[in-house]
Design a protein around this motif. Structure first.
Motif, PDB file in Angstrom:
ATOM      1  N   SER A   1      18.790   6.661  -7.898  1.00 20.11           N
ATOM      2  CA  SER A   1      19.590   5.602  -8.507  1.00 20.11           C
ATOM      3  C   SER A   1      19.341   4.245  -7.863  1.00 20.11           C
ATOM      4  N   ARG A   2      18.910   4.219  -6.588  1.00 18.77           N
ATOM      5  CA  ARG A   2      18.649   2.953  -5.910  1.00 18.77           C
ATOM      6  C   ARG A   2      17.246   2.439  -6.165  1.00 18.77           C
ATOM      7  N   THR A   3      16.401   3.213  -6.818  1.00 15.92           N
ATOM      8  CA  THR A   3      15.023   2.803  -7.037  1.00 15.92           C
ATOM      9  C   THR A   3      14.860   2.130  -8.393  1.00 15.92           C
ATOM     10  N   HIS A   4      15.960   1.644  -8.950  1.00 20.43           N
ATOM     11  CA  HIS A   4      15.901   0.994 -10.259  1.00 20.43           C
ATOM     12  C   HIS A   4      14.825  -0.079 -10.301  1.00 20.43           C
ATOM     13  N   SER A   5      14.755  -0.869  -9.274  1.00 23.75           N
ATOM     14  CA  SER A   5      13.749  -1.909  -9.202  1.00 23.75           C
ATOM     15  C   SER A   5      13.090  -1.837  -7.830  1.00 23.75           C
ATOM     16  N   ILE A   6      11.935  -1.211  -7.766  1.00 27.36           N
ATOM     17  CA  ILE A   6      11.223  -1.041  -6.506  1.00 27.36           C
ATOM     18  C   ILE A   6      10.324  -2.260  -6.322  1.00 27.36           C
ATOM     19  N   LYS A   7      10.674  -3.145  -5.414  1.00 28.16           N
ATOM     20  CA  LYS A   7       9.907  -4.382  -5.239  1.00 28.16           C
ATOM     21  C   LYS A   7       9.730  -4.696  -3.755  1.00 28.16           C
ATOM     22  N   ASP A   8       9.231  -3.785  -2.969  1.00 30.05           N
ATOM     23  CA  ASP A   8       9.101  -4.059  -1.555  1.00 30.05           C
ATOM     24  C   ASP A   8       7.846  -3.408  -0.997  1.00 30.05           C
ATOM     25  N   ASP A   9       7.760  -3.343   0.332  1.00 25.32           N
ATOM     26  CA  ASP A   9       6.576  -2.783   0.968  1.00 25.32           C
ATOM     27  C   ASP A   9       6.390  -1.298   0.664  1.00 25.32           C
ATOM     28  N   LYS A  10       7.487  -0.583   0.423  1.00 24.51           N
ATOM     29  CA  LYS A  10       7.371   0.834   0.076  1.00 24.51           C
ATOM     30  C   LYS A  10       6.681   1.007  -1.279  1.00 24.51           C
ATOM     31  N   ARG A  11       6.995   0.121  -2.215  1.00 24.25           N
ATOM     32  CA  ARG A  11       6.325   0.169  -3.515  1.00 24.25           C
ATOM     33  C   ARG A  11       4.826  -0.110  -3.337  1.00 24.25           C
ATOM     34  N   THR A  12       4.518  -1.079  -2.505  1.00 23.90           N
ATOM     35  CA  THR A  12       3.113  -1.414  -2.261  1.00 23.90           C
ATOM     36  C   THR A  12       2.373  -0.221  -1.681  1.00 23.90           C
ATOM     37  N   LYS A  13       2.975   0.426  -0.671  1.00 26.26           N
ATOM     38  CA  LYS A  13       2.356   1.615  -0.070  1.00 26.26           C
ATOM     39  C   LYS A  13       2.173   2.711  -1.100  1.00 26.26           C
ATOM     40  N   LEU A  14       3.200   2.912  -1.910  1.00 25.56           N
ATOM     41  CA  LEU A  14       3.147   3.949  -2.936  1.00 25.56           C
ATOM     42  C   LEU A  14       2.029   3.661  -3.935  1.00 25.56           C
ATOM     43  N   GLU A  15       1.949   2.419  -4.398  1.00 25.71           N
ATOM     44  CA  GLU A  15       0.912   2.065  -5.374  1.00 25.71           C
ATOM     45  C   GLU A  15      -0.492   2.154  -4.779  1.00 25.71           C
ATOM     46  N   GLU A  16      -0.626   1.932  -3.481  1.00 25.16           N
ATOM     47  CA  GLU A  16      -1.922   2.075  -2.824  1.00 25.16           C
ATOM     48  C   GLU A  16      -2.367   3.539  -2.777  1.00 25.16           C
ATOM     49  N   MET A  17      -1.425   4.457  -2.855  1.00 29.13           N
ATOM     50  CA  MET A  17      -1.740   5.890  -2.837  1.00 29.13           C
ATOM     51  C   MET A  17      -2.203   6.407  -4.199  1.00 29.13           C
ATOM     52  N   ILE A  18      -1.994   5.633  -5.255  1.00 26.75           N
ATOM     53  CA  ILE A  18      -2.360   6.074  -6.612  1.00 26.75           C
ATOM     54  C   ILE A  18      -3.869   5.978  -6.785  1.00 26.75           C
ATOM     55  N   VAL A  19      -4.476   7.084  -7.210  1.00 21.42           N
ATOM     56  CA  VAL A  19      -5.917   7.072  -7.489  1.00 21.42           C
ATOM     57  C   VAL A  19      -6.206   7.031  -8.982  1.00 21.42           C
ATOM     58  N   GLU A  20      -5.210   7.406  -9.781  1.00 18.60           N
ATOM     59  CA  GLU A  20      -5.423   7.388 -11.231  1.00 18.60           C
ATOM     60  C   GLU A  20      -4.088   7.300 -11.959  1.00 18.60           C
ATOM     61  N   LYS A  21      -4.076   6.520 -13.034  1.00 14.70           N
ATOM     62  CA  LYS A  21      -2.920   6.420 -13.926  1.00 14.70           C
ATOM     63  C   LYS A  21      -3.398   6.836 -15.312  1.00 14.70           C
ATOM     64  N   LYS A  22      -2.657   7.732 -15.936  1.00 10.06           N
ATOM     65  CA  LYS A  22      -2.995   8.159 -17.287  1.00 10.06           C
ATOM     66  C   LYS A  22      -1.776   7.952 -18.173  1.00 10.06           C
ATOM     67  N   PHE A  23      -2.003   7.406 -19.340  1.00  8.47           N
ATOM     68  CA  PHE A  23      -0.931   7.187 -20.300  1.00  8.47           C
ATOM     69  C   PHE A  23      -1.236   7.969 -21.566  1.00  8.47           C
ATOM     70  N   TYR A  24      -0.226   8.613 -22.104  1.00  2.00           N
ATOM     71  CA  TYR A  24      -0.362   9.392 -23.327  1.00  2.00           C
ATOM     72  C   TYR A  24       0.754   9.020 -24.290  1.00  2.00           C
ATOM     73  N   ARG A  25       0.397   8.762 -25.500  1.00  3.62           N
ATOM     74  CA  ARG A  25       1.411   8.548 -26.529  1.00  3.62           C
ATOM     75  C   ARG A  25       1.653   9.914 -27.155  1.00  3.62           C
ATOM     76  N   MET A  26       2.825  10.455 -26.895  1.00  2.00           N
ATOM     77  CA  MET A  26       3.119  11.822 -27.292  1.00  2.00           C
ATOM     78  C   MET A  26       3.601  11.937 -28.728  1.00  2.00           C
ATOM     79  N   SER A  27       4.195  10.856 -29.243  1.00  2.00           N
ATOM     80  CA  SER A  27       4.676  10.844 -30.623  1.00  2.00           C
ATOM     81  C   SER A  27       4.785   9.395 -31.050  1.00  2.00           C
ATOM     82  N   ASP A  28       5.370   9.163 -32.187  1.00  2.00           N
ATOM     83  CA  ASP A  28       5.573   7.790 -32.657  1.00  2.00           C
ATOM     84  C   ASP A  28       6.628   7.057 -31.836  1.00  2.00           C
TER      85      ASP A  28
END
Length: 123
Positions: free
Chosen positions: A43-70
Motif C-alpha cells: 500500500s505504501r508503494t503507490h508511487s515509488i520514486k526513490d533510490d529503491k526504485r532506481t535499484k529495482l529498475e537496474e535489476m530488470i533485464v527484460e520487460k514484456k507487454f502483452y495485450r490480453m484482450s480489448d
C-alpha cells in the motif's frame, strides 16, 4: 500476521516468511544463508520514486507487454536474478482502453509487487 515471499540475494531461494509488522525481517533461507529483508508494504508503494526504485529498475533485464484482450494489458518484468513478476491493468469498458496508459499501469503494478518480493536486494 501475514506471510510474504522473500528471495535470498545469495542463492535465489524463495522463502515464505511470516511478517508481523516489522520493517526489517532477518531471514534464513533453506540453504542457511542469513539476510535482511526490508519490508515495504504494498500500500505504501503507490508511487515509488526513490533510490529503491532506481535499484529495482537496474535489476530488470527484460520487460514484456502483452495485450490480453480489448481491455487488459499484462507487464512481465524479468530480473537479473531470474525472478519474474507480472503486473496487470484493465479498464471496465473497451472504449476507455488506451494502450500506452495500460502499459504504464501494468508496469507500475509489477514494480510494486517487485518492491515487496525483492526487498532483500534493495538494502
Amino acid at each position: 500476521m501475514m506471510f510474504i515471499d522473500s528471495i535470498c540475494p545469495k542463492c535465489g531461494e524463495i522463502n515464505h516468511v511470516e511478517h508481523k509488522g516489522e520493517n526489517i525481517l532477518f531471514v534464513t533461507c533453506k540453504n542457511h544463508h542469513i539476510y535482511d529483508h526490508i519490508v515495504i508494504p504494498y500500500s505504501r508503494t503507490h508511487s515509488i520514486k526513490d533510490d529503491k526504485r532506481t535499484k529495482l529498475e537496474e535489476m530488470i533485464v527484460e520487460k514484456k507487454f502483452y495485450r490480453m484482450s480489448d481491455k487488459s494489458t499484462i507487464c512481465l518484468l524479468i530480473f537479473n536474478n531470474g525472478y519474474e513478476i507480472e503486473g496487470r491493468s484493465t479498464v471496465r469498458d473497451v472504449k476507455d482502453f488506451r494502450a500506452v496508459i495500460g502499459k504504464d499501469k501494468a508496469y507500475e503494478q509489477a514494480l510494486k509487487k517487485a518492491m515487496v518480493a525483492l526487498g532483500a536486494f534493495l538494502v
